[in-house]
Motif scaffolding. Sequence first.
Motif, mmCIF file in Angstrom:
data_model
loop_
_atom_site.group_PDB
_atom_site.id
_atom_site.type_symbol
_atom_site.label_atom_id
_atom_site.label_comp_id
_atom_site.label_asym_id
_atom_site.label_seq_id
_atom_site.Cartn_x
_atom_site.Cartn_y
_atom_site.Cartn_z
ATOM 1 N N GLY A 150 51.447 41.855 -21.577
ATOM 2 C CA GLY A 150 51.812 42.153 -22.969
ATOM 3 C C GLY A 150 51.484 43.577 -23.396
ATOM 4 N N PRO A 151 50.253 44.035 -23.167
ATOM 5 C CA PRO A 151 49.948 45.418 -23.544
ATOM 6 C C PRO A 151 50.783 46.447 -22.785
ATOM 7 N N VAL A 152 51.066 46.182 -21.509
ATOM 8 C CA VAL A 152 51.901 47.107 -20.729
ATOM 9 C C VAL A 152 53.275 47.195 -21.368
ATOM 10 N N MET A 153 53.851 46.038 -21.686
ATOM 11 C CA MET A 153 55.173 46.027 -22.317
ATOM 12 C C MET A 153 55.149 46.685 -23.692
ATOM 13 N N ALA A 154 54.102 46.441 -24.450
ATOM 14 C CA ALA A 154 54.006 47.054 -25.779
ATOM 15 C C ALA A 154 53.987 48.576 -25.676
ATOM 16 N N ILE A 155 53.199 49.098 -24.741
ATOM 17 C CA ILE A 155 53.129 50.543 -24.563
ATOM 18 C C ILE A 155 54.480 51.085 -24.088
ATOM 19 N N TYR A 156 55.092 50.402 -23.127
ATOM 20 C CA TYR A 156 56.400 50.824 -22.614
ATOM 21 C C TYR A 156 57.438 50.856 -23.736
ATOM 22 N N LEU A 157 57.493 49.796 -24.518
ATOM 23 C CA LEU A 157 58.489 49.730 -25.585
ATOM 24 C C LEU A 157 58.198 50.750 -26.686
#
Length: 173
Positions: A150-157
């Motif tokens: 989740g945090p990886v995706m949040a940062i990516y987005l």
Amino acid sequence: MEWVILAVAALLIGLAKTSFGGLASISVAMLALAMPTKESTAAALLMLLTGDVIAVIRYRKAADWKLLRGLIPAVVPGLLLGALFLSMVDDLVLKRSIGVLLLIFVLMQLATKVMNRQPQADDDRPPHRALTVTAGVMAGFTTMAANAAGPVMAIYLQLAKVEKLRFLGTGAW
């Protein structure tokens, strides 16, 4: 006391899937404290999958499939690396690794906020390929090792400057 921690972790995962994404990371850490770490990742997975199903139903039309298709080839090697990592480490190393990963993600999210990377409605350029590959591998590894994609995706987005509804829909998938 473990039941209280588990109940709070479940509540936080529910909140994370509906509005406060970062809370899922806290839940992962809480579960790792309340039970053996490898078992805690399995318990977190069940809760996260339940939340994901609800989020996908709610935001399915807002997903950015172009972004997701770009990530998938990089996620697979990350999953394999995560599985290899899990097979090689003991409970203490896994617990510490989850803590380090979560700390890194908090620092990265703070850095992203400080850099003031706000979504721009007129910016439809795809993210740089290196960012997509890095995010995909990290998402695969962290989801396998710690249920913390989740945090990886949040940062990516955030770095991809995805607007709010697309952010929720893409993150749900």
